[in-house]
Design a protein around this motif. Sequence first.
Motif, PDB file in Angstrom:
ATOM      1  N   ALA A   1     -36.225 -20.233  24.850  1.00 48.55           N
ATOM      2  CA  ALA A   1     -35.579 -19.573  25.984  1.00 48.55           C
ATOM      3  C   ALA A   1     -36.008 -18.107  26.062  1.00 48.55           C
ATOM      4  O   ALA A   1     -36.276 -17.588  27.153  1.00 48.55           O
ATOM      5  CB  ALA A   1     -34.057 -19.688  25.871  1.00 48.55           C
ATOM      6  N   ASP A   2     -36.086 -17.450  24.915  1.00 52.74           N
ATOM      7  CA  ASP A   2     -36.554 -16.060  24.892  1.00 52.74           C
ATOM      8  C   ASP A   2     -37.988 -15.945  25.395  1.00 52.74           C
ATOM      9  O   ASP A   2     -38.333 -14.986  26.083  1.00 52.74           O
ATOM     10  CB  ASP A   2     -36.455 -15.474  23.479  1.00 52.74           C
ATOM     11  CG  ASP A   2     -35.029 -15.217  23.037  1.00 52.74           C
ATOM     12  OD1 ASP A   2     -34.123 -15.183  23.901  1.00 52.74           O
ATOM     13  OD2 ASP A   2     -34.806 -15.055  21.817  1.00 52.74           O
ATOM     14  N   CYS A   3     -38.822 -16.922  25.064  1.00 51.17           N
ATOM     15  CA  CYS A   3     -40.207 -16.927  25.556  1.00 51.17           C
ATOM     16  C   CYS A   3     -40.238 -17.007  27.086  1.00 51.17           C
ATOM     17  O   CYS A   3     -41.063 -16.360  27.730  1.00 51.17           O
ATOM     18  CB  CYS A   3     -40.999 -18.084  24.961  1.00 51.17           C
ATOM     19  SG  CYS A   3     -41.394 -17.865  23.212  1.00 51.17           S
ATOM     20  N   LEU A   4     -39.339 -17.789  27.654  1.00 54.99           N
ATOM     21  CA  LEU A   4     -39.240 -17.854  29.121  1.00 54.99           C
ATOM     22  C   LEU A   4     -38.809 -16.512  29.698  1.00 54.99           C
ATOM     23  O   LEU A   4     -39.408 -16.011  30.644  1.00 54.99           O
ATOM     24  CB  LEU A   4     -38.239 -18.937  29.544  1.00 54.99           C
ATOM     25  CG  LEU A   4     -38.686 -20.371  29.423  1.00 54.99           C
ATOM     26  CD1 LEU A   4     -37.499 -21.303  29.592  1.00 54.99           C
ATOM     27  CD2 LEU A   4     -39.767 -20.693  30.432  1.00 54.99           C
ATOM     28  N   VAL A   5     -37.780 -15.943  29.112  1.00 60.08           N
ATOM     29  CA  VAL A   5     -37.242 -14.672  29.608  1.00 60.08           C
ATOM     30  C   VAL A   5     -38.290 -13.564  29.512  1.00 60.08           C
ATOM     31  O   VAL A   5     -38.417 -12.742  30.420  1.00 60.08           O
ATOM     32  CB  VAL A   5     -35.970 -14.282  28.817  1.00 60.08           C
ATOM     33  CG1 VAL A   5     -35.534 -12.863  29.126  1.00 60.08           C
ATOM     34  CG2 VAL A   5     -34.841 -15.261  29.127  1.00 60.08           C
ATOM     35  N   ASP A   6     -39.070 -13.563  28.432  1.00 63.30           N
ATOM     36  CA  ASP A   6     -40.075 -12.516  28.212  1.00 63.30           C
ATOM     37  C   ASP A   6     -41.420 -12.836  28.860  1.00 63.30           C
ATOM     38  O   ASP A   6     -42.411 -12.149  28.600  1.00 63.30           O
ATOM     39  CB  ASP A   6     -40.267 -12.295  26.707  1.00 63.30           C
ATOM     40  CG  ASP A   6     -39.022 -11.745  26.046  1.00 63.30           C
ATOM     41  OD1 ASP A   6     -38.193 -11.133  26.748  1.00 63.30           O
ATOM     42  OD2 ASP A   6     -38.870 -11.936  24.819  1.00 63.30           O
ATOM     43  N   ASP A   7     -41.475 -13.899  29.672  1.00 56.46           N
ATOM     44  CA  ASP A   7     -42.696 -14.320  30.374  1.00 56.46           C
ATOM     45  C   ASP A   7     -43.849 -14.652  29.431  1.00 56.46           C
ATOM     46  O   ASP A   7     -45.018 -14.491  29.776  1.00 56.46           O
ATOM     47  CB  ASP A   7     -43.143 -13.272  31.394  1.00 56.46           C
ATOM     48  CG  ASP A   7     -42.180 -13.164  32.564  1.00 56.46           C
ATOM     49  OD1 ASP A   7     -41.629 -14.202  32.961  1.00 56.46           O
ATOM     50  OD2 ASP A   7     -41.983 -12.039  33.066  1.00 56.46           O
ATOM     51  N   MET A   8     -43.527 -15.105  28.237  1.00 56.79           N
ATOM     52  CA  MET A   8     -44.564 -15.544  27.299  1.00 56.79           C
ATOM     53  C   MET A   8     -44.868 -17.031  27.509  1.00 56.79           C
ATOM     54  O   MET A   8     -45.873 -17.540  27.016  1.00 56.79           O
ATOM     55  CB  MET A   8     -44.119 -15.279  25.859  1.00 56.79           C
ATOM     56  CG  MET A   8     -44.007 -13.796  25.562  1.00 56.79           C
ATOM     57  SD  MET A   8     -43.232 -13.343  23.983  1.00 56.79           S
ATOM     58  CE  MET A   8     -43.694 -14.599  22.858  1.00 56.79           C
ATOM     59  N   ALA A   9     -44.004 -17.730  28.226  1.00 52.00           N
ATOM     60  CA  ALA A   9     -44.188 -19.136  28.570  1.00 52.00           C
ATOM     61  C   ALA A   9     -43.492 -19.369  29.909  1.00 52.00           C
ATOM     62  O   ALA A   9     -42.614 -18.598  30.301  1.00 52.00           O
ATOM     63  CB  ALA A   9     -43.595 -20.043  27.498  1.00 52.00           C
ATOM     64  N   SER A  10     -43.887 -20.435  30.567  1.00 55.08           N
ATOM     65  CA  SER A  10     -43.253 -20.786  31.846  1.00 55.08           C
ATOM     66  C   SER A  10     -42.692 -22.203  31.750  1.00 55.08           C
ATOM     67  O   SER A  10     -43.032 -22.966  30.830  1.00 55.08           O
ATOM     68  CB  SER A  10     -44.276 -20.716  32.981  1.00 55.08           C
ATOM     69  OG  SER A  10     -45.216 -21.774  32.863  1.00 55.08           O
ATOM     70  N   TRP A  11     -41.870 -22.565  32.723  1.00 53.16           N
ATOM     71  CA  TRP A  11     -41.346 -23.924  32.762  1.00 53.16           C
ATOM     72  C   TRP A  11     -42.493 -24.915  32.887  1.00 53.16           C
ATOM     73  O   TRP A  11     -42.475 -25.973  32.263  1.00 53.16           O
ATOM     74  CB  TRP A  11     -40.356 -24.094  33.912  1.00 53.16           C
ATOM     75  CG  TRP A  11     -39.045 -23.439  33.648  1.00 53.16           C
ATOM     76  CD1 TRP A  11     -38.529 -22.347  34.272  1.00 53.16           C
ATOM     77  CD2 TRP A  11     -38.070 -23.821  32.678  1.00 53.16           C
ATOM     78  NE1 TRP A  11     -37.304 -22.031  33.735  1.00 53.16           N
ATOM     79  CE2 TRP A  11     -36.991 -22.932  32.764  1.00 53.16           C
ATOM     80  CE3 TRP A  11     -38.008 -24.849  31.730  1.00 53.16           C
ATOM     81  CZ2 TRP A  11     -35.871 -23.027  31.953  1.00 53.16           C
ATOM     82  CZ3 TRP A  11     -36.891 -24.941  30.918  1.00 53.16           C
ATOM     83  CH2 TRP A  11     -35.838 -24.039  31.040  1.00 53.16           C
TER      84      TRP A  11
END
Length: 127
Positions: A96-106
């Motif tokens: 979830a943190d990776c999503l928030v930090d734009d390190m990964a996408s859905w």
Amino acid sequence: MGKVDDYTSGRAAGMLLARDIVKKDGLEELEKEIHFRNITGINTILSKKELDKACEKIKVRTLDTMLTIAVATLHDEFGFGQARCKRFIDRLNLKADCLVDDMASWDDYVKLIKDEIGIEMTIRDND
């Protein structure tokens, strides 16, 4: 006459909101607000900052509720104990943190799941 009154009332509220944004954050912030509304089509008396704050509460609650049901399912249906549930919680929070930090996408996660374990996932649009 009701539509005219509603339009006039909405216009007046919009003018007040624009004034408040300029007073508090300056003209540049108002321009960002206009851009945001043009892109999203969101018309509300809330400013983008207020809307983001309200959405953040919804996102956090949604994550908390989904995490709770996931942990309950892992325990009840698959016999996960405290240690494995804790590992799951920690890993989910990391993703979830990776999503928030734009390190990964859905899309990254959907593709990974399809490629690695062959399960088709979809994330529904709210159209």
